[in-house]
Design an enzyme around this catalytic site. Sequence first.
Site, PDB file in Angstrom:
ATOM      1  N   ASP A  69      -3.370 -17.713   0.799  1.00 39.55           N
ATOM      2  CA  ASP A  69      -4.286 -19.185  -0.273  1.00 39.55           C
ATOM      3  C   ASP A  69      -5.088 -20.008   0.725  1.00 39.55           C
ATOM      4  OD1 ASP A  69      -1.750 -20.211  -0.445  1.00 39.55           O
ATOM      5  OD2 ASP A  69      -1.963 -20.802  -2.111  1.00 39.55           O
TER       6      ASP A  69
ATOM      7  N   ASP B 162      -7.051  -6.680   3.722  1.00 39.04           N
ATOM      8  CA  ASP B 162      -8.261  -6.228   3.100  1.00 39.04           C
ATOM      9  C   ASP B 162      -9.088  -7.265   2.795  1.00 39.04           C
ATOM     10  OD1 ASP B 162      -9.473  -4.035   1.908  1.00 39.04           O
ATOM     11  OD2 ASP B 162      -8.253  -4.704   0.327  1.00 39.04           O
TER      12      ASP B 162
ATOM     13  N   TYR C 148       1.139  -0.892  -0.161  1.00 40.47           N
ATOM     14  CA  TYR C 148      -0.209  -0.102   0.405  1.00 40.47           C
ATOM     15  C   TYR C 148       0.955   0.613   0.077  1.00 40.47           C
ATOM     16  CZ  TYR C 148      -4.457  -1.663   0.600  1.00 40.47           C
ATOM     17  OH  TYR C 148      -6.308  -2.757   0.675  1.00 40.47           O
TER      18      TYR C 148
ATOM     19  N   LYS D 140       2.559 -15.076   2.863  1.00 39.51           N
ATOM     20  CA  LYS D 140       2.692 -16.046   1.833  1.00 39.51           C
ATOM     21  C   LYS D 140       4.375 -16.036   2.060  1.00 39.51           C
ATOM     22  CE  LYS D 140       1.838 -17.562  -2.241  1.00 39.51           C
ATOM     23  NZ  LYS D 140       0.254 -19.123  -1.950  1.00 39.51           N
TER      24      LYS D 140
ATOM     25  N   ASP E 149     -13.082  -8.625   4.142  1.00 43.38           N
ATOM     26  CA  ASP E 149     -14.462  -7.976   2.867  1.00 43.38           C
ATOM     27  C   ASP E 149     -15.450  -9.888   3.599  1.00 43.38           C
ATOM     28  OD1 ASP E 149     -14.227  -5.927   2.595  1.00 43.38           O
ATOM     29  OD2 ASP E 149     -14.281  -6.620   0.512  1.00 43.38           O
TER      30      ASP E 149
HETATM   31  C1  IPM Z   1     -10.535  -0.422   3.641  1.00 47.08           C
HETATM   32  C2  IPM Z   1     -10.699  -0.261   1.844  1.00 47.08           C
HETATM   33  C3  IPM Z   1      -9.099   0.259   2.359  1.00 47.08           C
HETATM   34  C4  IPM Z   1      -8.236   0.123   1.834  1.00 47.08           C
HETATM   35  C5  IPM Z   1      -9.413   1.297   0.569  1.00 47.08           C
HETATM   36  C6  IPM Z   1      -9.924   1.974   0.758  1.00 47.08           C
HETATM   37  C7  IPM Z   1      -8.059   2.492   0.108  1.00 47.08           C
HETATM   38  O1  IPM Z   1     -10.707  -1.022   1.177  1.00 47.08           O
HETATM   39  O2  IPM Z   1     -10.142   0.276   4.097  1.00 47.08           O
HETATM   40  O3  IPM Z   1     -10.901  -1.573   3.328  1.00 47.08           O
HETATM   41  O4  IPM Z   1      -7.637  -1.154   0.859  1.00 47.08           O
HETATM   42  O5  IPM Z   1      -7.351  -0.534   2.970  1.00 47.08           O
HETATM   43 MN    MN Z   2     -11.314  -3.195   1.972  1.00 49.71          MN
END
Ligand code: IPM
Ligand code: MN
Length: 352
Positions: A223, A247, A141, A191, A251
């Site tokens: 993975d 990240d 990042y 990884k 999700d």
């Molecule tokens: C999160 C988002 C951010 C990240 C983006 C918007 C930069 O996806 O907070 O999970 O990748 O950290």
């Molecule tokens: Mn995110």
Amino acid sequence: MTKNSMRIAVFAGDGIGPEVTEQAVRVLEKLDLSGLELVEGDVGGMAYRKHGHPLPAETLEIARSADAILFGAVGDFSCDHLERHLRPEQAILGLRKELGLFANLRPARVFPGLEDLTTLRPEVASKIDLLIVRELNGDVYFGEKGMRVLEDGRRQGWDMMSYAEDEVRRIANTAFTAAMGRDRKLCSVDKANVLETSQLWRDVVIEVSKEYPEVELSHMYVDNAAMQLVKNPGAFDVIVTGNLFGDILSDQASMCVGSIGLLASASLAEGTFGLYEPIHGSAPDIAGKGLANPMATILSAAMMLRHSLGLEEQAVRIEKAVAAALAAGVKGGDLGGSSGTREIGDAVVERL
Ligand code: IPM
Ligand code: MN
Ligand code: NAD
């Protein structure tokens, strides 16, 4: 820490950000906390349009003067053509970096009654109670990046991935400490079979583990972790991982418990300062329609009361009110229900 005045910066941002933040603010106001002061600031695409920058200096100033930040979401596809440093996402990345918010806590747990609503089988989902500890100030990042044209004329995009040992050590300490307060199991996800960045990560996590003999440490390649998260997520207690893997896995974890509209997060600096935001984005597909689930933001406000303001009792009140609203069938479209943003806010406020 409880003090006479609590200054909260409220950065609602883009898309559904203002819609969900409004409901979280209603919840905070309903608690009638003495000395609570809310200060709004511009971030993201809306800040770019107003000030020519996604994280204007005055916003950063408000952030620095606050005890904590409540953040909605940033992201606006109409800004995707801008140079990267002007894109809305730079607001959240800039805040994380400028304020030293290196530890991102993303808890995932199935609320009672929602076991049938996840995309996993109920008997699998019902066992989920995990915490993702994501490093937030390093990794690919924040490495050097660029676009270049190779000698043969091909275009190449490149991003530098790296972790320095002190960066790994401090997030490992956060994760081990979190594990000590839970089931004392820590899984470090990397990884290391391919990446030197990950090999160093693994080496340092093992070094730090010597200070936490009560915690059972395991390692998993990312993975496999993605696979285990849907196969047997109940086996995880605390997961510690880098910025990029964290990240993605968070999700995924959100869907394992029902919806991304439920997952809250805390981004912490050393000490008590933190930024609190739902893990989801600005959801342009549903923005402005009153359809977004504000529960993730409301639960982030609860994390804020707990971690930054020392108000555990009030944090629990919010969490119980959200659980009670869900148990009573108040569900947004993301959970297959029909309640709108405001209605969900009402339902939580009523149950406080
Ligand atoms: C999160 C988002 C951010 C990240 C983006 C918007 C930069 O996806 O907070 O999970 O990748 O950290
Ligand atoms: Mn995110
Ligand atoms: P997203 O999280 O915004 O949306 C993904 C999907 O989940 C969409 O279908 C959306 O409608 C749904 N969703 C998200 N939150 C919801 C909620 N509260 N209630 C109901 N449904 C919800 O991810 P995306 O579409 O990949 O990204 C959109 C924009 O948001 C991009 O510009 C991205 O960079 C940005 N983003 C910002 C943050 C942040 O501010 N921290 C986080 C993730 C993405």
